[in-house]
Design an enzyme around this catalytic site. Structure first.
Site, PDB file in Angstrom:
ATOM      1  N   SER A 184       0.796  -1.227   0.000  1.00 60.99           N
ATOM      2  CA  SER A 184       0.000   0.000   0.000  1.00 60.99           C
ATOM      3  C   SER A 184       0.831   1.282   0.000  1.00 60.99           C
ATOM      4  CB  SER A 184      -0.962   0.001   1.182  1.00 60.99           C
ATOM      5  OG  SER A 184      -0.267  -0.203   2.390  1.00 60.99           O
ATOM      6  N   HIS A 212      -5.413  -3.397  -2.400  1.00 54.60           N
ATOM      7  CA  HIS A 212      -5.054  -2.424  -3.445  1.00 54.60           C
ATOM      8  C   HIS A 212      -4.938  -3.060  -4.825  1.00 54.60           C
ATOM      9  CE1 HIS A 212      -4.375   0.948  -0.696  1.00 54.60           C
ATOM     10  NE2 HIS A 212      -3.997   0.013   0.148  1.00 54.60           N
ATOM     11  N   LYS A 243     -12.182   0.612  -1.106  1.00 56.65           N
ATOM     12  CA  LYS A 243     -11.242   1.325  -1.983  1.00 56.65           C
ATOM     13  C   LYS A 243     -11.805   1.361  -3.407  1.00 56.65           C
ATOM     14  CE  LYS A 243      -7.473  -0.057   1.044  1.00 56.65           C
ATOM     15  NZ  LYS A 243      -7.668   0.997   2.037  1.00 56.65           N
TER      16      LYS A 243
HETATM   17  N1  PMP Z   1      -5.273  -4.048   3.866  1.00 54.98           N
HETATM   18  C1  PMP Z   1      -4.546  -3.126   3.230  1.00 54.98           C
HETATM   19  C2  PMP Z   1      -3.348  -3.563   2.439  1.00 54.98           C
HETATM   20  C3  PMP Z   1      -4.919  -1.781   3.289  1.00 54.98           C
HETATM   21  O1  PMP Z   1      -4.197  -0.830   2.664  1.00 54.98           O
HETATM   22  C4  PMP Z   1      -6.070  -1.407   4.026  1.00 54.98           C
HETATM   23  C5  PMP Z   1      -6.567   0.030   4.088  1.00 54.98           C
HETATM   24  N2  PMP Z   1      -5.685   0.959   4.510  1.00 54.98           N
HETATM   25  C6  PMP Z   1      -6.781  -2.400   4.691  1.00 54.98           C
HETATM   26  C7  PMP Z   1      -6.373  -3.715   4.573  1.00 54.98           C
HETATM   27  C8  PMP Z   1      -7.979  -2.073   5.511  1.00 54.98           C
HETATM   28  O2  PMP Z   1      -9.070  -1.857   4.688  1.00 54.98           O
HETATM   29  P1  PMP Z   1     -10.325  -0.991   5.159  1.00 54.98           P
HETATM   30  O3  PMP Z   1      -9.941   0.447   5.027  1.00 54.98           O
HETATM   31  O4  PMP Z   1     -11.385  -1.410   4.233  1.00 54.98           O
HETATM   32  O5  PMP Z   1     -10.601  -1.360   6.580  1.00 54.98           O
END
Ligand code: PMP
Length: 395
Positions: A184, A212, A243
């Protein structure tokens, strides 16, 4: 008020953040999350949201949300194992399984608690989890909650992963290898074919967090597993609904057995109220839109390529990103914060990312281009990057 309630120990830590130049206030915007937003009262180009496909304010999804609210109301009423399991939850899982080309899907309230709840539920004492060092915080927390032993491999270092497997495999009942599909903060893609091959060689299971990659990589945005043609060879495939799909929620795609077990031992399923009807209605519509058309992911990649190429031409360091995530790496954390502030002053909103989200000394701003941006907006943003970058001596 007694000293205890003054939270002096936290106040001191906050002063420390201020002294380090990394204290921040939460930005506030009014209106929908789009390519341009009203942020703290000012109209700015938004390069900060994970709204990859520009669906957070999509008219078809909004209409579906409203329809769901009219029929089902605003809340699910309970956890799914009591009386919070609507036919809408089931319908979303069915359409997601079709999209991901997997047998079954279990939906959670967020990507975060999908990781936190799933990892804990599928591993136990006597098992081993091997996790990439740059995996997301929700994976790290999920691993912490598990009773399994833990090992961390250097980022995308297949030799290190194999060393751990070689040394430890025989000591454990089950071994689970966990990786982000797309990382990310850097935008690089996991070496999934190699990871899967190693997992098969050492009889380990694989777990990919494709927060992502879903909606971004693969046919119609089916994700990293699809991008590499690995269907049927990854055991747990995680995605978020917050996302690319622009709403809220998370899911794990895999086998029916996995789903049955999670409905008995996935703690967020058992102990936290399920997703509300508006989200479910919008998501069912959104997933169907992705199944029907790849126009959103094509536009996303076109925009991302344009933006990244132009930042590169100006001399910015966009790291090793292979995806629309475009980090502009500054290094010094206070400088990264100051850069973001100056960009905002000039009408471009890009979040600064500093420790503990990235390692110390790798401060950056992270640009998130979406399918919703116009070329004019991106051109303007590049011009602002050039102006501020030159003013601050970064390029
Ligand atoms: N996994 C990854 C790799 C992320 O980047 C994120 C979001 N920052 C999440 C999980 C968590 O997802 P959510 O925002 O839907 O809780």
């Amino acid at each position: 008020m007694s000293n205890v309630h003054e939270l002096k120990y936290l106040k001191e830590k906050i002063e420390g953040l201020k002294a380090d130049g990394v204290y921040r206030t939460l930005p506030v915007f009014d209106g929908a999350n789009e390519a341009e937003i009203n942020l703290n009262g000012k109209r700015v180009i938004n390069l900060s949201s994970n709204n990859y496909l520009g669906l957070a304010n999509n008219p078809r999804m909004k209409a579906a949300a409203i329809k769901a609210v009219e029929k089902y109301g605003v809340g699910a009423g309970a956890v799914r194992t009591i009386v919070g399991n609507m036919d809408l939850h089931e319908a979303l899982e069915t359409v997601l399984a079709k999209f991901k080309r997997e047998e079954a899907v279990m939906v959670f309230q967020s990507g975060f608690n999908c990781n936190a709840g799933t990892i804990q539920a599928i591993t136990d004492k006597g098992d081993l989890i091997i996790s990439d060092e740059l995996n997301h915080a929700s994976i790290i927390d999920g691993v912490k909650l598990s009773k399994a032993d833990k090992a961390v491999f250097k980022h995308s270092d297949m030799a290190h992963l194999e060393d751990i497997l070689k040394e430890k495999r025989d000591q454990y009942a089950n071994v689970l290898i966990i990786t982000d599909g797309v990382f990310s903060m850097d935008g690089d893609i996991a070496k999934l074919p190699e990871i899967v091959a190693l997992a098969e060689k050492y009889s380990a299971m694989t777990y990919v967090d494709d927060a992502h990659g879903s909606g971004v990589l693969g046919e119609h945005g089916r994700g990293t597993v699809d991008h590499f043609g690995l269907h049927g060879r990854v055991d747990f495939s995680i995605g978020t609904l917050s996302k690319a799909l622009g709403v809220i929620g998370g899911y794990v795609a895999g086998s029916q057995t996995m789903k049955e077990w999670l409905s008995h031992r996935g703690r967020p399923i058992l102990f936290s109220t399920s997703l509300p009807p508006a989200a479910l209605g919008a998501l069912i519509e959104g997933v169907n839109m992705l199944i029907d058309s790849d126009e959103y992911s094509i536009k996303l990649w076109d925009n991302a390529k344009y933006f990244k190429e132009n930042l590169g031409k100006l001399g910015f360091n966009t790291g090793k990103s292979e995806t629309p995530i475009t980090p502009v790496i500054i290094g010094d954390e206070a400088k990264a914060m100051a850069f973001s502030k100056q960009l905002l002053e000039n009408g471009v909103f890009v979040s600064p990312i500093v420790f503990p989200t990235v390692p110390k000394g790798t401060g950056r701003v992270r640009c998130m281009v979406t399918a919703g941006h116009t070329k004019e907006q991106l051109k303007k943003a590049v011009e602002v990057f050039e102006k501020v970058g030159k003013e601050m001596g970064l390029i």
